[in-house]
Design a protein around this motif. Structure first.
Motif, PDB file in Angstrom:
ATOM      1  N   ALA A  44       0.827  -1.196   0.000  1.00  0.00           N
ATOM      2  CA  ALA A  44       0.000   0.000   0.000  1.00  0.00           C
ATOM      3  C   ALA A  44       0.864   1.251   0.000  1.00  0.00           C
ATOM      4  N   SER A  45       0.383   2.298  -0.679  1.00  0.00           N
ATOM      5  CA  SER A  45       1.095   3.571  -0.705  1.00  0.00           C
ATOM      6  C   SER A  45       0.641   4.439   0.448  1.00  0.00           C
ATOM      7  N   GLY A  46       1.354   5.543   0.696  1.00  0.00           N
ATOM      8  CA  GLY A  46       0.952   6.501   1.713  1.00  0.00           C
ATOM      9  C   GLY A  46       1.364   6.118   3.111  1.00  0.00           C
ATOM     10  N   ASN A  47       0.981   6.980   4.063  1.00  0.00           N
ATOM     11  CA  ASN A  47       1.301   6.760   5.466  1.00  0.00           C
ATOM     12  C   ASN A  47       0.032   6.913   6.306  1.00  0.00           C
ATOM     13  N   GLY A  48       0.003   6.204   7.414  1.00  0.00           N
ATOM     14  CA  GLY A  48      -1.138   6.304   8.317  1.00  0.00           C
ATOM     15  C   GLY A  48      -1.395   4.991   9.017  1.00  0.00           C
ATOM     16  N   ASP A  49      -2.342   5.019   9.946  1.00  0.00           N
ATOM     17  CA  ASP A  49      -2.626   3.839  10.755  1.00  0.00           C
ATOM     18  C   ASP A  49      -3.833   3.054  10.239  1.00  0.00           C
ATOM     19  N   LYS A  50      -4.411   3.460   9.076  1.00  0.00           N
ATOM     20  CA  LYS A  50      -5.564   2.760   8.520  1.00  0.00           C
ATOM     21  C   LYS A  50      -5.257   2.351   7.089  1.00  0.00           C
ATOM     22  N   LEU A  51      -5.748   1.174   6.712  1.00  0.00           N
ATOM     23  CA  LEU A  51      -5.513   0.665   5.371  1.00  0.00           C
ATOM     24  C   LEU A  51      -6.831   0.631   4.615  1.00  0.00           C
ATOM     25  N   LEU A  52      -6.911   1.352   3.491  1.00  0.00           N
ATOM     26  CA  LEU A  52      -8.113   1.392   2.671  1.00  0.00           C
ATOM     27  C   LEU A  52      -7.832   0.762   1.314  1.00  0.00           C
ATOM     28  N   THR A  53      -8.741  -0.098   0.850  1.00  0.00           N
ATOM     29  CA  THR A  53      -8.637  -0.711  -0.460  1.00  0.00           C
ATOM     30  C   THR A  53      -9.823  -0.262  -1.295  1.00  0.00           C
ATOM     31  N   ILE A  54      -9.549   0.347  -2.436  1.00  0.00           N
ATOM     32  CA  ILE A  54     -10.590   0.879  -3.320  1.00  0.00           C
ATOM     33  C   ILE A  54     -10.885  -0.146  -4.412  1.00  0.00           C
ATOM     34  N   PHE A  55     -12.157  -0.471  -4.609  1.00  0.00           N
ATOM     35  CA  PHE A  55     -12.607  -1.335  -5.701  1.00  0.00           C
ATOM     36  C   PHE A  55     -13.443  -0.475  -6.651  1.00  0.00           C
ATOM     37  N   GLU A  56     -13.001  -0.370  -7.910  1.00  0.00           N
ATOM     38  CA  GLU A  56     -13.714   0.464  -8.878  1.00  0.00           C
ATOM     39  C   GLU A  56     -13.544  -0.116 -10.274  1.00  0.00           C
ATOM     40  N   ASP A  57     -14.689  -0.436 -10.913  1.00  0.00           N
ATOM     41  CA  ASP A  57     -14.697  -0.947 -12.287  1.00  0.00           C
ATOM     42  C   ASP A  57     -13.769  -2.153 -12.455  1.00  0.00           C
ATOM     43  N   GLY A  58     -13.790  -3.081 -11.496  1.00  0.00           N
ATOM     44  CA  GLY A  58     -12.990  -4.296 -11.591  1.00  0.00           C
ATOM     45  C   GLY A  58     -11.537  -4.127 -11.209  1.00  0.00           C
ATOM     46  N   LYS A  59     -11.160  -2.904 -10.823  1.00  0.00           N
ATOM     47  CA  LYS A  59      -9.777  -2.661 -10.408  1.00  0.00           C
ATOM     48  C   LYS A  59      -9.733  -2.394  -8.901  1.00  0.00           C
ATOM     49  N   ARG A  60      -8.530  -2.558  -8.346  1.00  0.00           N
ATOM     50  CA  ARG A  60      -8.354  -2.305  -6.922  1.00  0.00           C
ATOM     51  C   ARG A  60      -6.974  -1.730  -6.659  1.00  0.00           C
ATOM     52  N   PHE A  61      -6.906  -0.880  -5.639  1.00  0.00           N
ATOM     53  CA  PHE A  61      -5.610  -0.418  -5.152  1.00  0.00           C
ATOM     54  C   PHE A  61      -5.775  -0.034  -3.685  1.00  0.00           C
ATOM     55  N   SER A  62      -4.667  -0.100  -2.941  1.00  0.00           N
ATOM     56  CA  SER A  62      -4.697   0.137  -1.501  1.00  0.00           C
ATOM     57  C   SER A  62      -3.807   1.312  -1.141  1.00  0.00           C
ATOM     58  N   PHE A  63      -4.168   1.986  -0.054  1.00  0.00           N
ATOM     59  CA  PHE A  63      -3.337   3.071   0.456  1.00  0.00           C
ATOM     60  C   PHE A  63      -3.548   3.214   1.957  1.00  0.00           C
ATOM     61  N   LYS A  64      -2.545   3.809   2.609  1.00  0.00           N
ATOM     62  CA  LYS A  64      -2.618   4.051   4.048  1.00  0.00           C
ATOM     63  C   LYS A  64      -3.030   5.501   4.281  1.00  0.00           C
ATOM     64  N   THR A  65      -3.751   5.710   5.370  1.00  0.00           N
ATOM     65  CA  THR A  65      -4.235   7.061   5.657  1.00  0.00           C
ATOM     66  C   THR A  65      -4.496   7.227   7.145  1.00  0.00           C
ATOM     67  N   SER A  66      -4.526   8.463   7.575  1.00  0.00           N
ATOM     68  CA  SER A  66      -4.940   8.794   8.950  1.00  0.00           C
ATOM     69  C   SER A  66      -6.241   9.605   8.928  1.00  0.00           C
ATOM     70  N   ALA A  67      -6.915   9.630   7.778  1.00  0.00           N
ATOM     71  CA  ALA A  67      -8.161  10.397   7.629  1.00  0.00           C
ATOM     72  C   ALA A  67      -9.228   9.893   8.606  1.00  0.00           C
ATOM     73  N   LYS A  68     -10.101  10.788   8.999  1.00  0.00           N
ATOM     74  CA  LYS A  68     -11.161  10.438   9.953  1.00  0.00           C
ATOM     75  C   LYS A  68     -12.426   9.940   9.267  1.00  0.00           C
ATOM     76  N   THR A  69     -12.655  10.345   8.012  1.00  0.00           N
ATOM     77  CA  THR A  69     -13.855   9.926   7.285  1.00  0.00           C
ATOM     78  C   THR A  69     -13.473   9.428   5.900  1.00  0.00           C
ATOM     79  N   VAL A  70     -14.410   8.727   5.248  1.00  0.00           N
ATOM     80  CA  VAL A  70     -14.194   8.252   3.882  1.00  0.00           C
ATOM     81  C   VAL A  70     -13.968   9.438   2.944  1.00  0.00           C
ATOM     82  N   ARG A  71     -14.733  10.513   3.149  1.00  0.00           N
ATOM     83  CA  ARG A  71     -14.608  11.701   2.304  1.00  0.00           C
ATOM     84  C   ARG A  71     -13.179  12.251   2.352  1.00  0.00           C
ATOM     85  N   GLU A  72     -12.605  12.378   3.560  1.00  0.00           N
ATOM     86  CA  GLU A  72     -11.256  12.913   3.715  1.00  0.00           C
ATOM     87  C   GLU A  72     -10.228  11.993   3.066  1.00  0.00           C
ATOM     88  N   ALA A  73     -10.452  10.688   3.203  1.00  0.00           N
ATOM     89  CA  ALA A  73      -9.501   9.728   2.636  1.00  0.00           C
ATOM     90  C   ALA A  73      -9.493   9.815   1.114  1.00  0.00           C
TER      91      ALA A  73
END
Length: 400
Positions: A44-73
């Protein structure tokens, strides 16, 4: 001392190596199953204590973040959403865990064909009924919807068409009750089977069963002889009127709106050749109680002009006060009681329109407005000689 070493056959060692290798593979698989976060975190790219994986149109990628909401991330990754796009979880969901899967469904253009109606909409759904619902188009259970490829993508501006095949509307007078049906049946016989309407020997129908069903068709089904039907009917509400002597006559305000109730009424009817020849009520049951309506109505008497002229009121007309004196009487009664026949002075006990003191001077029923006016007229004429003199005295002294 020395011990003799026993040599094993070569196949014995091969067997042991195979077992060890198999156990090693199982261990690696198990570790991979229970520690996916670590593996994902490593790529995963980025820095932070949370790991988010995005699924869109059959593709996926992961990144780390410290955002408090999905919108901020998403803002951090410069991922934007259009008006008709859909995301799960929602943009305002808080990220209070350590790992999340985010699904983004991008809106795509879809042509909706509904008989002669054609419209292009944007929808993120892949389900036909949901696309129709998002477009605000009403569907009935009998309507057919299907997603089909566009035959002219260049003209339509999309490769997807949603086709709606409407069911036919049929109105049936079914045993005395008009009912609307929607159907895809080809003939009347097919319609009766589809709607599970079974005709008995004594039943009649106004069309042939082989007749083709057409949109807007109307026919009757009846049963000869005596039978019962049950109708739902309204129950009128009661109106309670509260009289307000401070409001002019004719004033009305609904303080609490009433609501009609409901009742089921069963009738015994006799039919001959599809026509009702008699009807008799055999049962009535209230299913919803009506709600009483409360209205405030004006009860204040009409004001008369000071000159003695003006409109007559019921109380003055029934009294012994001459009509020529009504203007003076109106001024004096308005000052004393405000034309409230139930007016009572809490301090002195003076009562009625005339504010007689003591109240017993009026005689029987001192709160009766006609009795009060008659007593007042006798008192004024005896003490002041005229209503005009009584009014002048009241203006000077404050009492009469």
């Amino acid at each position: 001392m020395w011990s003799k070493k026993v040599l094993q056959p070569i196949y014995f060692y091969r067997k042991r190596i195979t077992i060890v290798a198999f156990i090693t593979i199982l261990s690696l698989l198990f570790l991979n199953l229970i520690t996916p976060t670590k593996i994902n975190s490593a790529v995963a790219s980025g820095n932070g204590d949370k790991l988010l994986t995005i699924f869109e149109d059959g593709k996926r990628f992961s990144f780390k973040t410290s955002a408090k909401t999905v919108r901020e991330a998403l803002a951090e990754q410069k991922i934007s959403l259009e008006e008709h796009d859909h995301i799960e979880p929602s943009l305002n969901d808080e990220l209070d865990g350590v790992e999340y899967n985010i699904n983004i469904y991008r809106a795509m253009p879809v042509i909706i064909k509904d008989n002669n109606y054609k419209v292009k909409v944007l929808s993120s759904s892949k389900v036909a009924s949901k696309i129709v619902s998002d477009a605000g188009i009403k569907l009935y259970d009998e309507d057919k919807v299907e997603l089909i490829p566009s035959t002219n993508p260049a003209e339509d501006g999309t490769s997807t068409v949603l086709n709606i095949t409407r069911a036919k509307l049929v109105k049936v007078d079914l045993y005395g009750k008009e009912t609307e049906f929607r159907t895809r049946a080809a003939t009347v016989a097919d319609f009766l089977k589809e709607k599970n309407i079974k005709l008995e020997e004594q039943d009649g129908i106004s069309v042939e069963k082989t007749e083709k069903i057409s949109n807007g068709q109307h026919f009757r089904i009846w049963r000869n002889g005596k039978q019962t039907i049950t109708n739902e009917e309204d129950v009128d509400f009661e109106v309670e009127k509260i009289k307000d002597s401070e409001k002019e006559a004719g004033y009305k305000q609904v303080k609490e709106a009433g609501e009609k109730g409901k009742k089921t009424v069963t009738y015994e009817i006799e039919m001959q050749n599809g026509k009702e020849v008699s009807r008799k009520k055999i049962n009535e049951s209230q299913t919803k109680a009506p709600k009483k309506q409360i209205e405030v109505v004006g009860f204040k008497q009409a004001n008369l002009s000071y000159t003695g002229g003006g409109n007559k009121t019921e109380w003055l007309s029934a009294s012994n006060i001459p009509q020529s004196e009504w203007g003076y009487a109106d001024w004096l009664v308005s000052k004393e009681s405000g034309w409230n026949p139930n007016s009572t002075n809490r301090s002195s006990g003076a009562c009625g329109l005339a504010q007689a003191l003591p109240c017993s001077k009026v005689g029987a029923d001192p709160y009766n407005p006609v009795n009060s006016l008659n007593w007042m007229n006798n008192y004024v004429m005896r003490r002041y000689g005229s209503w005009a003199n009584a009014v002048n005295h009241s203006k000077t002294k404050g009492w009469y």
